[in-house]
Design a protein around this motif. Structure first.
Motif: not given
Lengths: 222, 245, 193
Positions: B169, A140, B176, B172, A200
């Motif tokens: 993003n 990633t 997180s 996410i 991810i």
């Protein structure tokens, strides 16, 4: 497939001819860890607690730093525009690029890990989890690094810019991989973290090629 | 529909329309925020736990909402530019970034001031504050990239791509960071889990949010008009506009 | 064949050339002429699809994408001559026999340099390396930006001969050059000012 093979072969030849591309990130990595140890102090209890923090930070920086140059050579010598014009799949091209980058920067890093683990007083299990973490999280990081490299392609050489752009995106992988180490140290299940890291990664590999292709086409235009 | 869209994409037309809207929106935003500030400070009830410190919420929360909506707006503008190649959308996205960065900064500052009486510390790594910090970093990245692009003389397509990547993003990152926060076993007091707000508190808050939206757009219009004038300075209409005013 | 109608290219807000119209058929060679800064490179890049900020129509009637030689060579300094040629050829999906490659290398005078790193080549030699994939390809449509620059006398003559051969086979070549070039056959030109 043949194009993938040809591309990855070309990449590996290039890394082979310029070993500094492989060695510098590794040396950089070791230095950051070393300096952090100096800053924290040699006491065992403290080091074991803090070491994962700088192990990961150093890894992020080393990977991002080396990823920054992934497309630069091809852009500057004009290979990139030939690939764009040829009608070959740019997705395959970027996949080959990032795969090669991942292999040459991460495999040495994993090999270095046990050595580093011993000097930082990690037990065997922690070293194993550390290596697993590296293998899971670095693809990633490599892909995101390539995105940063592609976005800044053609801009005046400015190493810091890629860092400023991409490091915020490193927050989720960092959280899950440190979580994994902590869970293992506390004797808890690490599987949820493995799933998250894989999730991810799949998201990154599904979406990043689109972004990379757009950026490369843009860079080839001027 | 698309025709109308392209027409609005003409800098000249947009400039004329936005000039007309500029003052009313600015006046309205001053009115709403100013009026609502009195309400929030004097008439809204104090919190039974936090006392008067809770009033900083009326700045903190709207700023946070705007910082996030600002990013979405910027990403949408970027998408419009990337898809339909309307230059104005690129300038619009550019005008949002510093504004969004200031708002996220305001969120962090007010959050920190609010933290002192509530948590007893200027800064606590609260999940929301941490995500806002990342949002601020994303905005700063956008500004840095824009600067580098303009230095080279290219348009903002790279910025647009980055904005959209960021938009994907943000959830996410947010998720997180929440995970990270729970992982680290926070202290038991929380900013975010107050008892359900009474009407006397959330109504002024809602109006404040509307006021902030107006403020956001009034500043944005200032900025984008400036941008249009700079980019189109060689055209006849800008010259005649500059001559007449 | 290629048809271009009312092509206008914008660069940094300025029109490089405007309302350009021409067409090229198979078996024809077109030279793009013009002084520095007149937009020769941009025209070639636009035709090949690299540059998209243009108005007008470009119609290619081709089954495959044309071969392209850009202003930048596309040659990697850290690979040998042979590795570079193989990579460039692989971009064009070309299958060839090793003997063919040997012939081309010999023709271009690169035979002895095959295992030398391209960083050690002169500009003209690099040019020859980037010409090699054209000679190994069945693709008859070539778009080349300044293919003659940096070549020595023999190189120029050789490339001119290749052009003539390709034209006889029904090739379609567009290239830019500010110097007059003689090829084995008639040459059309587009002049940019």
């Amino acid at each position: 497939m043949t194009f993938f093979k040809a591309s990855i072969r070309r990449e590996l030849i290039n890394y082979h001819r310029k070993p500094s591309l492989v060695l510098n990130p590794l040396v950089f990595y070791g230095l950051v860890v070393f300096l952090s140890v100096i800053a924290v102090g040699p006491e065992k209890g403290q080091l074991v607690q803090v070491a994962p923090a700088f192990i990961w930070t150093a890894a992020l920086l080393a990977i991002l730093m080396s990823a920054d140059g992934v497309f630069r050579n091809d852009y500057e010598d004009g290979s990139l525009e030939l690939v764009v014009v040829s009608g070959k799949s740019l997705a395959v091209y970027v996949l080959a690029k990032t795969t090669a980058h991942w292999i040459v920067t991460v495999v040495p890093l994993v090999l270095l890990m046990p050595l580093l683990g011993i000097t930082l007083f990690f037990d065997f299990r922690s070293i194993w989890v550390l290596c697993l973490g590296i293998v899971l999280v670095t693809p990633t990081l490599s892909i995101l690094g390539a995105v940063g490299a592609a976005i800044t392609l053609g801009l005046p050489r400015n190493g810091m810019l890629t860092f400023v752009l991409i490091l915020p995106f490193y927050v989720p992988p960092l959280i899950f991989v440190t979580g994994m180490i902590q869970a293992s140290q506390l004797g808890e299940a690490i599987l949820p973290f493995v799933y998250w890291l894989l999730g991810i990664f799949f998201l990154a590999i599904a979406l990043a090629p689109m972004v990379l292709i757009a950026c490369l086409r843009m860079a080839a235009e001027d | 529909m698309l025709g109308w869209f392209h027409k609005l994409g003409s800098p000249k037309l947009f400039f004329e329309i936005s000039t007309r809207w500029q003052n009313p929106i600015t006046a309205l935003s001053v009115l709403v925020i100013g009026g609502c500030a009195f309400w929030c400070l004097l008439f809204a009830p104090a919190d039974y736990q936090q006392g008067h410190a809770v009033r900083i919420m009326y700045i903190h929360v709207p700023a946070a909402i705007l910082a996030q909506s600002g990013y979405i707006f910027m990403a949408l503008c970027s998408a419009v530019y990337l898809i339909w190649n309307i230059k104005l959308a690129d300038w619009a996205a550019k005008s949002v970034a510093p504004l969004g960065a200031s708002l996220s900064f305001l969120v962090l500052i007010t959050g920190s001031i609010w933290g002192k009486p509530t948590w007893g510390a200027w800064w606590v790594w609260d999940a929301r504050l941490t995500s806002t910090l990342v949002l601020l970093l994303l905005y700063l990245g956008m500004i840095a990239l824009r600067g580098a692009l303009e230095e080279k003389g290219t348009d903002g397509r790279a910025c647009g791509i980055l904005a959209i990547v960021g938009l994907v993003n943000i959830p996410i990152i947010k998720f997180s960071v929440d995970w990270w926060f729970t992982l680290h076993q926070p202290a038991s007091f929380k900013l975010t889990e107050q008892p359900a707000m009474p009407l006397e508190m959330w109504l002024p808050l809602l109006i404040m949010v509307i006021g902030y939206y107006l403020f956001f757009f009034s500043v944005w219009i200032y900025r984008i008009r400036n941008e249009i004038l700079i980019r189109e300075k060689k055209t006849a209409w800008v010259k005649s506009w500059a001559g007449s005013s | 064949m290629l048809e271009v109608e009312d092509l206008t290219c914008l660069r940094k807000g300025r029109a490089l050339f405007s309302e350009l119209s021409f067409s090229v058929r198979k078996g024809e060679i077109l030279q793009v002429v013009g002084p520095n800064g007149s937009g020769k490179t941009t025209l070639i890049r636009t035709l090949v699809g690299l540059y998209t900020n243009f108005r007008g129509e470009i119609n290619w009637n081709l089954s495959e994408s044309p071969l392209f030689m850009g202003h930048r060579s596309g040659i990697n300094d850290h690979m040998t001559v042979r590795e570079n040629v193989e990579w460039l050829v692989s971009l064009n999906d070309q299958v060839f026999k090793p003997s063919q490659l040997d012939d081309v290398m010999k023709n271009l005078g690169l035979a002895k340099l095959e295992s030398i790193f391209c960083a050690d080549l002169s500009f003209g030699q690099k040019k020859k390396v980037s010409i090699a994939p054209f000679l190994l390809s069945d693709n008859l449509c070539w778009l080349m930006d300044e293919p003659f620059s940096g070549l020595d006398k023999n190189g120029v003559a050789l490339l001119g001969k290749f052009f003539g051969d390709r034209m006889a086979e029904g090739g379609l070549i567009i290239f830019s050059s500010h110097q007059p070039v003689s090829i084995g056959g008639p040459l059309r030109s587009v002049v940019l000012s």
